[in-house]
Design a protein around this motif. Structure first.
Motif, PDB file in Angstrom:
ATOM      1  N   GLN A  33      69.499   1.658  -2.956  1.00  0.00           N
ATOM      2  CA  GLN A  33      68.927   0.335  -3.216  1.00  0.00           C
ATOM      3  C   GLN A  33      69.874  -0.775  -2.783  1.00  0.00           C
ATOM      4  OE1 GLN A  33      65.920  -0.329  -6.193  1.00  0.00           O
ATOM      5  NE2 GLN A  33      67.408  -1.446  -7.409  1.00  0.00           N
ATOM      6  N   ARG A  34      71.163  -0.588  -3.025  1.00  0.00           N
ATOM      7  CA  ARG A  34      72.131  -1.607  -2.624  1.00  0.00           C
ATOM      8  C   ARG A  34      72.143  -1.781  -1.107  1.00  0.00           C
ATOM      9  NH1 ARG A  34      77.569  -0.494  -6.154  1.00  0.00           N
ATOM     10  NH2 ARG A  34      78.325  -2.205  -4.846  1.00  0.00           N
ATOM     11  N   LYS A  35      72.038  -0.679  -0.372  1.00  0.00           N
ATOM     12  CA  LYS A  35      72.039  -0.787   1.089  1.00  0.00           C
ATOM     13  C   LYS A  35      70.748  -1.430   1.599  1.00  0.00           C
ATOM     14  CE  LYS A  35      72.374   1.728   5.432  1.00  0.00           C
ATOM     15  NZ  LYS A  35      72.604   2.995   6.135  1.00  0.00           N
ATOM     16  N   SER A  36      69.606  -1.012   1.089  1.00  0.00           N
ATOM     17  CA  SER A  36      68.328  -1.499   1.625  1.00  0.00           C
ATOM     18  C   SER A  36      68.112  -2.981   1.351  1.00  0.00           C
ATOM     19  CB  SER A  36      67.169  -0.667   1.063  1.00  0.00           C
ATOM     20  OG  SER A  36      67.083  -0.819  -0.328  1.00  0.00           O
ATOM     21  N   PHE A  37      68.749  -3.511   0.290  1.00  0.00           N
ATOM     22  CA  PHE A  37      68.615  -4.933  -0.021  1.00  0.00           C
ATOM     23  C   PHE A  37      69.797  -5.759   0.497  1.00  0.00           C
ATOM     24  CE2 PHE A  37      65.377  -3.364  -2.824  1.00  0.00           C
ATOM     25  CZ  PHE A  37      64.505  -4.429  -3.014  1.00  0.00           C
ATOM     26  N   GLY A  38      70.765  -5.116   1.149  1.00  0.00           N
ATOM     27  CA  GLY A  38      71.904  -5.846   1.676  1.00  0.00           C
ATOM     28  C   GLY A  38      72.935  -6.206   0.630  1.00  0.00           C
ATOM     29  N   TRP A  39      73.031  -5.399  -0.428  1.00  0.00           N
ATOM     30  CA  TRP A  39      73.949  -5.687  -1.538  1.00  0.00           C
ATOM     31  C   TRP A  39      75.227  -4.849  -1.464  1.00  0.00           C
ATOM     32  CZ3 TRP A  39      69.448  -4.872  -5.484  1.00  0.00           C
ATOM     33  CH2 TRP A  39      68.561  -5.964  -5.398  1.00  0.00           C
ATOM     34  N   TRP A  40      75.579  -4.362  -0.314  1.00  0.00           N
ATOM     35  CA  TRP A  40      76.789  -3.541  -0.212  1.00  0.00           C
ATOM     36  C   TRP A  40      77.514  -3.881   1.082  1.00  0.00           C
ATOM     37  CZ3 TRP A  40      77.044   2.119   1.584  1.00  0.00           C
ATOM     38  CH2 TRP A  40      76.397   2.268   2.816  1.00  0.00           C
ATOM     39  N   THR A  41      78.751  -3.405   1.199  1.00  0.00           N
ATOM     40  CA  THR A  41      79.556  -3.726   2.374  1.00  0.00           C
ATOM     41  C   THR A  41      79.619  -2.584   3.365  1.00  0.00           C
ATOM     42  OG1 THR A  41      81.549  -2.989   1.203  1.00  0.00           O
ATOM     43  CG2 THR A  41      80.987  -5.338   1.052  1.00  0.00           C
ATOM     44  N   GLY A  42      79.162  -1.397   2.971  1.00  0.00           N
ATOM     45  CA  GLY A  42      79.162  -0.267   3.886  1.00  0.00           C
ATOM     46  C   GLY A  42      80.538   0.305   4.141  1.00  0.00           C
ATOM     47  N   THR A  43      81.419   0.184   3.183  1.00  0.00           N
ATOM     48  CA  THR A  43      82.777   0.709   3.356  1.00  0.00           C
ATOM     49  C   THR A  43      82.773   2.234   3.314  1.00  0.00           C
ATOM     50  OG1 THR A  43      83.210   0.660   0.978  1.00  0.00           O
ATOM     51  CG2 THR A  43      83.749  -1.331   2.232  1.00  0.00           C
ATOM     52  N   ALA A  70      53.285  -8.191   5.628  1.00  0.00           N
ATOM     53  CA  ALA A  70      52.866  -7.682   4.318  1.00  0.00           C
ATOM     54  C   ALA A  70      54.080  -7.295   3.477  1.00  0.00           C
ATOM     55  CB  ALA A  70      51.945  -6.481   4.495  1.00  0.00           C
ATOM     56  N   THR A  71      55.106  -6.757   4.132  1.00  0.00           N
ATOM     57  CA  THR A  71      56.337  -6.382   3.425  1.00  0.00           C
ATOM     58  C   THR A  71      56.982  -7.602   2.778  1.00  0.00           C
ATOM     59  OG1 THR A  71      56.736  -4.613   5.033  1.00  0.00           O
ATOM     60  CG2 THR A  71      58.594  -5.309   3.692  1.00  0.00           C
ATOM     61  N   ILE A  72      57.119  -8.670   3.547  1.00  0.00           N
ATOM     62  CA  ILE A  72      57.789  -9.874   3.055  1.00  0.00           C
ATOM     63  C   ILE A  72      56.977 -10.541   1.947  1.00  0.00           C
ATOM     64  CG2 ILE A  72      58.663 -12.147   3.696  1.00  0.00           C
ATOM     65  CD1 ILE A  72      60.236  -9.680   4.760  1.00  0.00           C
ATOM     66  N   ARG A  73      55.651 -10.501   2.072  1.00  0.00           N
ATOM     67  CA  ARG A  73      54.823 -11.085   1.001  1.00  0.00           C
ATOM     68  C   ARG A  73      55.061 -10.365  -0.316  1.00  0.00           C
ATOM     69  NH1 ARG A  73      50.820 -11.468   5.054  1.00  0.00           N
ATOM     70  NH2 ARG A  73      49.847  -9.528   4.371  1.00  0.00           N
ATOM     71  N   ARG A  74      55.196  -9.043  -0.239  1.00  0.00           N
ATOM     72  CA  ARG A  74      55.389  -8.245  -1.455  1.00  0.00           C
ATOM     73  C   ARG A  74      56.798  -8.373  -2.026  1.00  0.00           C
ATOM     74  NH1 ARG A  74      51.179  -5.434  -4.209  1.00  0.00           N
ATOM     75  NH2 ARG A  74      49.490  -5.100  -2.707  1.00  0.00           N
ATOM     76  N   GLN A  75      57.805  -8.429  -1.138  1.00  0.00           N
ATOM     77  CA  GLN A  75      59.199  -8.432  -1.600  1.00  0.00           C
ATOM     78  C   GLN A  75      59.998  -9.393  -0.723  1.00  0.00           C
ATOM     79  OE1 GLN A  75      60.083  -6.653  -4.326  1.00  0.00           O
ATOM     80  NE2 GLN A  75      62.101  -7.572  -4.307  1.00  0.00           N
ATOM     81  N   PRO A  76      60.024 -10.690  -1.090  1.00  0.00           N
ATOM     82  CA  PRO A  76      60.622 -11.709  -0.211  1.00  0.00           C
ATOM     83  C   PRO A  76      62.113 -11.543   0.036  1.00  0.00           C
ATOM     84  CG  PRO A  76      59.171 -12.707  -1.860  1.00  0.00           C
ATOM     85  CD  PRO A  76      59.356 -11.281  -2.261  1.00  0.00           C
ATOM     86  N   ASN A  77      62.825 -10.745  -0.773  1.00  0.00           N
ATOM     87  CA  ASN A  77      64.258 -10.580  -0.544  1.00  0.00           C
ATOM     88  C   ASN A  77      64.611  -9.210   0.033  1.00  0.00           C
ATOM     89  OD1 ASN A  77      63.684  -9.090  -2.858  1.00  0.00           O
ATOM     90  ND2 ASN A  77      65.671  -9.480  -3.799  1.00  0.00           N
TER      91      ASN A  77
END
Length: 523
Positions: free
Chosen positions: A321-331, A450-457
């Motif tokens: 979840q952290r990766k798919s939402f951009g909440w991690w650094t990928g270290t 449709a993706t963005i409408r459902r989950q804008p972030n």
């Protein structure tokens, strides 16, 4: 003029498809396909008719045509198996066989004989016993105790879904009814199931009481009701009793051995299990802070019980979840920790479908071990065909391997298993990637929107949206989507494409890189 059928309305002027008052998101070619079939419903439409009209005579493969037809069917609640509205006549063509009414629009644009709100269309019942388990009511302890009741329901759903003889709706869809007064018949219609289980949980001191009642959603008749009391330490036995009684009530002739084999305690520690349930509740809130909290709670659970496989698997899923939402650094440290959690979960339990699916997805998506992840998720589906999240993840793994049609098939199955899923944006995003990789940019753009409408972030939605716009020549829109993606993840770069999605085919990586360059993503 609008065309009305069942609970749908097709408006050619606005180029919109409605279900009741809601607009159904469809790609332009899919809309054209529906429009043409409905306008020509008095005859069989040949493949050549469709190609000449929808694709302007361009060369179109049978697979591409079949995919469009399946997407069109899905948009109007039909399937290739049922063919209730769009029928395929072998060696002849296709025909829209639903009953259609034509309605003229008044000056204001609305159709006078369509109410502003219509009930959602009934999904067809599966060919085997089907059930939805609604969220249980919490009878004590206030809102802070809801995580306990929610965890009970999730475990009961898991126990039921392990029987291949029963079709079980996913938790994500049934929990959309939480806190609402429901009409059981309407629930059955919306989810496409014959049976509904509802109940309550009362927890006091070291005792717990679970009550349940099973209802035939087609008639409203109560088939079974019971109450289970025990010490809190025996909560797993209570869950097993309820699961077995439900199975016995809805299908006396089913093989109950599958359920019995699945009846094993996930942990010997009730305290560890409590922290696991708290982590699960935090995870489903889908914020950066709550995902971090969920990971912390799984660590506490495993500190109490180092052999609690489900908690390790949930920890790995937190990194997904952290990766798919951009909440991690990928270290390297994050990737190594994800690998450790996933492999430890599998080492402890190789027969739990949820553990296999979570660990397999983490290895494929976060660690980049796609083939091994595919094997694990495939095994999870074989053990539990009703697990909608495993279907989502299998669809994404097919995309990584360049297998477009199998990916779309998995996304469609997941949408049927969980038709009201708040996580439906995952399937929408997957469909967008699939059509983009197949060169169907307009369809891909529709699914991305449709993706963005459902989950804008949702970062993955903006990534695929900018790629679709770029390859369709809509450069300004692509650059706008690129800016939004960089706001969510400032580290996003073309050179990190394989870190974003572990694609295996060189042509997919090159096409994505080309699209990202057009959109203005830094190298």
């Amino acid at each position: 003029m609008r065309y009305l059928f069942e609970d749908y309305a097709l408006d050619p002027e606005r180029r919109e498809l409605y279900r009741g008052a809601d607009v159904v998101s469809v790609a332009p070619q899919v809309f054209d396909l529906l429009d043409y079939l409905i306008r020509n419903r008095e005859r069989v439409v040949s493949k050549d008719d469709l190609i000449n009209t929808i694709w302007n005579g361009r060369n179109v493969s049978d697979a591409a045509l079949t995919t469009r037809l399946n997407v069109a069917r899905h948009a109007i609640g039909d399937t290739g198996e049922k063919q209730r509205l769009i029928k395929t006549l072998p060696r002849k063509g296709f025909r829209f066989v639903g009953t259609v009414r034509e309605a003229k629009k008044p000056a204001g644009g609305a159709v006078s004989d369509i109410p502003t709100e219509q009930p959602k269309p009934a999904l067809p019942l599966p060919d085997k016993p089907s059930i939805a388990v609604l969220p249980f009511e919490t009878m004590s302890g206030g809102p802070e105790q809801e995580y306990f009741a929610d965890g009970m329901v999730e475990d009961i759903i898991t126990g039921l879904s392990r029987s291949k003889s029963v079709f079980v709706i996913a938790r994500q869809s049934t929990f959309t009814y939480k806190g609402k007064a429901v009409d059981i018949k309407e629930v059955g219609r919306e989810l496409g199931v014959r049976y509904v289980l509802e109940g309550s949980v009362r927890k006091a001191a070291n005792r717990v009481r679970i009550t349940g009642q099973l209802i035939d959603a087609t008639t409203g008749v109560h088939l079974w009701a019971d109450r289970f009391d025990s010490l809190l330490e025996d909560i797993f036995d209570l869950q097993d009793q309820m699961t077995s009684n439900v199975i016995g009530a809805i299908a006396p002739l089913l093989q109950r051995a599958e359920i019995e084999r699945a009846q094993r305690k996930p942990t010997g520690s009730l305290q560890a299990y409590d922290y696991y349930l708290r982590a699960l509740a935090a995870f489903y809130r889908r914020t950066r802070e709550e995902t971090t909290e969920a990971l912390r709670l799984t660590e506490i659970a495993n500190g109490i019980d180092p052999e609690f496989a489900a908690a390790y698997a949930l920890g790995a899923r937190c990194y997904i979840q952290r990766k798919s939402f951009g909440w991690w650094t990928g270290t390297a440290e994050e990737i190594a920790e994800t690998r450790h959690l996933a492999r430890r979960a599998i080492e402890l339990d190789q027969d739990d479908p949820s553990v296999l699916a979570r660990a397999g997805h983490a290895l494929a998506y976060v660690v980049g071990e796609v083939e091994e992840g595919a094997d694990l998720v495939s095994r999870a589906i074989n053990l539990d065909p009703n697990q909608a999240t495993a279907r989502y993840w299998m669809g994404w793994i097919h995309l990584c391997l360049g297998e477009i049609d199998p990916a779309i098939e998995q996304f469609q199955v997941a949408l049927r298993l969980s038709p009201l899923d708040p996580s439906i944006f995952t399937a929408h995003s997957g469909m967008a990637w699939a059509h983009f990789m197949a060169g169907r940019n307009d369809e891909a753009s529709s699914w991305a929107a449709a993706t963005i409408r459902r989950q804008p972030n949702f970062l993955a939605g903006y990534r695929i949206m900018m790629a679709c716009h770029a390859m369709s020549g809509r450069v300004e829109e692509a650059r706008k989507a690129c800016m939004l993606a960089l706001q969510l993840d400032p580290t996003l770069r073309i050179s990190r494409i394989k870190d974003v999605v572990p694609l295996r085919r060189a042509e997919d990586i090159e096409r994505l890189a080309q699209a990202f360059r057009i959109a203005g993503l830094p190298e």
